[in-house]
Design a protein around this motif. Structure first.
Motif, PDB file in Angstrom:
ATOM      1  N   UNK A  92      -6.648 -21.152  -7.392  1.00  0.00           N
ATOM      2  CA  UNK A  92      -6.476 -19.903  -6.645  1.00  0.00           C
ATOM      3  C   UNK A  92      -7.847 -19.368  -6.224  1.00  0.00           C
ATOM      4  N   UNK A  93      -7.862 -18.744  -5.070  1.00  0.00           N
ATOM      5  CA  UNK A  93      -9.128 -18.253  -4.513  1.00  0.00           C
ATOM      6  C   UNK A  93      -9.131 -16.734  -4.470  1.00  0.00           C
ATOM      7  N   UNK A  94     -10.283 -16.151  -4.743  1.00  0.00           N
ATOM      8  CA  UNK A  94     -10.427 -14.709  -4.677  1.00  0.00           C
ATOM      9  C   UNK A  94     -10.443 -14.216  -3.243  1.00  0.00           C
ATOM     10  N   UNK A  95      -9.732 -13.120  -2.984  1.00  0.00           N
ATOM     11  CA  UNK A  95      -9.680 -12.521  -1.653  1.00  0.00           C
ATOM     12  C   UNK A  95     -10.111 -11.067  -1.801  1.00  0.00           C
ATOM     13  N   UNK A  96     -11.257 -10.713  -1.255  1.00  0.00           N
ATOM     14  CA  UNK A  96     -11.795  -9.369  -1.373  1.00  0.00           C
ATOM     15  C   UNK A  96     -11.261  -8.520  -0.221  1.00  0.00           C
ATOM     16  N   UNK A  97     -10.502  -7.486  -0.565  1.00  0.00           N
ATOM     17  CA  UNK A  97      -9.909  -6.609   0.435  1.00  0.00           C
ATOM     18  C   UNK A  97     -10.672  -5.288   0.476  1.00  0.00           C
ATOM     19  N   UNK A  98     -10.792  -4.739   1.664  1.00  0.00           N
ATOM     20  CA  UNK A  98     -11.545  -3.497   1.846  1.00  0.00           C
ATOM     21  C   UNK A  98     -10.615  -2.300   1.975  1.00  0.00           C
ATOM     22  N   UNK A  99     -11.212  -1.102   1.897  1.00  0.00           N
ATOM     23  CA  UNK A  99     -10.461   0.120   2.163  1.00  0.00           C
ATOM     24  C   UNK A  99      -9.856   0.073   3.562  1.00  0.00           C
ATOM     25  N   UNK A 100     -10.608  -0.489   4.495  1.00  0.00           N
ATOM     26  CA  UNK A 100     -10.126  -0.553   5.889  1.00  0.00           C
ATOM     27  C   UNK A 100      -8.850  -1.381   5.996  1.00  0.00           C
ATOM     28  N   UNK A 101      -8.790  -2.490   5.251  1.00  0.00           N
ATOM     29  CA  UNK A 101      -7.597  -3.345   5.338  1.00  0.00           C
ATOM     30  C   UNK A 101      -6.366  -2.626   4.789  1.00  0.00           C
ATOM     31  N   UNK A 102      -6.554  -1.829   3.732  1.00  0.00           N
ATOM     32  CA  UNK A 102      -5.433  -1.047   3.200  1.00  0.00           C
ATOM     33  C   UNK A 102      -5.011   0.020   4.185  1.00  0.00           C
ATOM     34  N   UNK A 103      -5.998   0.687   4.806  1.00  0.00           N
ATOM     35  CA  UNK A 103      -5.674   1.734   5.766  1.00  0.00           C
ATOM     36  C   UNK A 103      -4.960   1.152   6.988  1.00  0.00           C
ATOM     37  N   UNK A 104      -5.358  -0.028   7.413  1.00  0.00           N
ATOM     38  CA  UNK A 104      -4.681  -0.691   8.535  1.00  0.00           C
ATOM     39  C   UNK A 104      -3.232  -1.001   8.191  1.00  0.00           C
ATOM     40  N   UNK A 105      -2.985  -1.364   6.930  1.00  0.00           N
ATOM     41  CA  UNK A 105      -1.600  -1.621   6.495  1.00  0.00           C
ATOM     42  C   UNK A 105      -0.776  -0.340   6.551  1.00  0.00           C
ATOM     43  N   UNK A 106      -1.365   0.773   6.103  1.00  0.00           N
ATOM     44  CA  UNK A 106      -0.673   2.068   6.159  1.00  0.00           C
ATOM     45  C   UNK A 106      -0.348   2.421   7.606  1.00  0.00           C
ATOM     46  N   UNK A 107      -1.318   2.238   8.494  1.00  0.00           N
ATOM     47  CA  UNK A 107      -1.099   2.535   9.898  1.00  0.00           C
ATOM     48  C   UNK A 107      -0.020   1.650  10.514  1.00  0.00           C
ATOM     49  N   UNK A 108       0.057   0.405  10.047  1.00  0.00           N
ATOM     50  CA  UNK A 108       1.078  -0.521  10.540  1.00  0.00           C
ATOM     51  C   UNK A 108       2.473  -0.019  10.142  1.00  0.00           C
ATOM     52  N   UNK A 109       2.601   0.509   8.918  1.00  0.00           N
ATOM     53  CA  UNK A 109       3.886   1.042   8.470  1.00  0.00           C
ATOM     54  C   UNK A 109       4.317   2.216   9.340  1.00  0.00           C
ATOM     55  N   UNK A 110       3.337   3.039   9.732  1.00  0.00           N
ATOM     56  CA  UNK A 110       3.659   4.225  10.517  1.00  0.00           C
ATOM     57  C   UNK A 110       4.305   3.883  11.855  1.00  0.00           C
ATOM     58  N   UNK A 111       3.907   2.760  12.442  1.00  0.00           N
ATOM     59  CA  UNK A 111       4.424   2.410  13.766  1.00  0.00           C
ATOM     60  C   UNK A 111       5.554   1.381  13.700  1.00  0.00           C
ATOM     61  N   UNK A 112       5.864   0.910  12.475  1.00  0.00           N
ATOM     62  CA  UNK A 112       6.875  -0.151  12.359  1.00  0.00           C
ATOM     63  C   UNK A 112       8.289   0.383  12.166  1.00  0.00           C
ATOM     64  N   UNK A 113       8.415   1.684  11.941  1.00  0.00           N
ATOM     65  CA  UNK A 113       9.743   2.265  11.738  1.00  0.00           C
ATOM     66  C   UNK A 113      10.204   2.190  10.289  1.00  0.00           C
ATOM     67  N   UNK A 114       9.357   1.702   9.377  1.00  0.00           N
ATOM     68  CA  UNK A 114       9.733   1.640   7.959  1.00  0.00           C
ATOM     69  C   UNK A 114       9.682   3.044   7.373  1.00  0.00           C
TER      70      UNK A 114
END
Length: 198
Positions: free
Chosen positions: A176-198
């Motif tokens: 397994x490989x480490x994947x470093x995620x940023x605050x920006x990537x989490x915020x982009x996910x939140x923004x995606x939820x806002x426009x996806x109708x979820x």
């Protein structure tokens, strides 16, 4: 917080409001500071989605530290290697997972292990078994008391692509490989939820 009395988390009969969530994150952040956690440090978390995991995750983010999210079923060598690679000195482990990883943590560079009783934040906490600790172990509630005399914890301001958490691939094509995620990537996910109708 716009609605402090709104329920943020529900866990086995306990309802935790946004106001309580914020207070618990701050207590956790102050205790991390008491242990010397600072911006850029990695803290290993081996736990399930219990409230303490949420508190720790956000507290580390507040301090600019990185949550190294690991699964309890990693093999011994893999666990030790990944902890040492990110120079993590502190581990937070849910009690149910601790027997499976204790030996690996002792082989790694971990200096302090914070053990979280699974039902600690639930109405069923009285059913939990008492846990004996050794010199390098501390129970969650005792950890939280460490920072009780500190003033408000430091908050690291926004920085583009600042690391937030380390997660790991499934390892289907090898280790397994480490994947470093940023605050920006989490915020982009939140923004995606806002426009996806979820």
């Amino acid at each position: 917080i716009d609605q402090p009395k709104t329920v943020a988390l529900e866990f086995f009969g306990s309802k935790i409001t946004f106001s309580e969530l914020d207070k618990n994150i701050e207590k956790c952040a102050k205790s991390f500071e008491e242990l010397g956690v600072k911006e850029g440090d990695f803290v290993t978390i081996i736990s399930a989605g219990i409230p303490e995991t949420v508190y720790a995750f956000y507290a580390l983010s507040k301090l600019g530290a990185v949550a190294n999210m690991m699964a309890y079923y990693f093999d011994d060598e893999g666990l030790v290697e990944r902890i040492n690679d990110c120079k993590s000195d502190i581990a937070i482990v849910m009690d149910k997972f601790y027997p499976a990883v204790k030996n690996s943590l002792n082989k790694s560079r971990i200096e302090k292990t914070i053990i979280v009783p699974t039902l600690n934040s639930s109405v069923l906490k009285v059913l939990g078994k008492k846990i004996k600790t050794s010199y390098n172990e501390i129970l969650w509630n005792d950890f939280i008391k460490l920072g009780s005399n500190r003033k408000e914890s430091k908050t690291i301001g926004y920085k583009p692509n600042m690391p937030l958490t380390m997660v790991y691939s499934s390892g289907t094509t090898g280790a397994s490989k480490g994947i470093l995620l940023s605050n920006d990537s989490f915020q982009n996910s939140v923004n995606a939820y806002r426009v996806s109708g979820v």
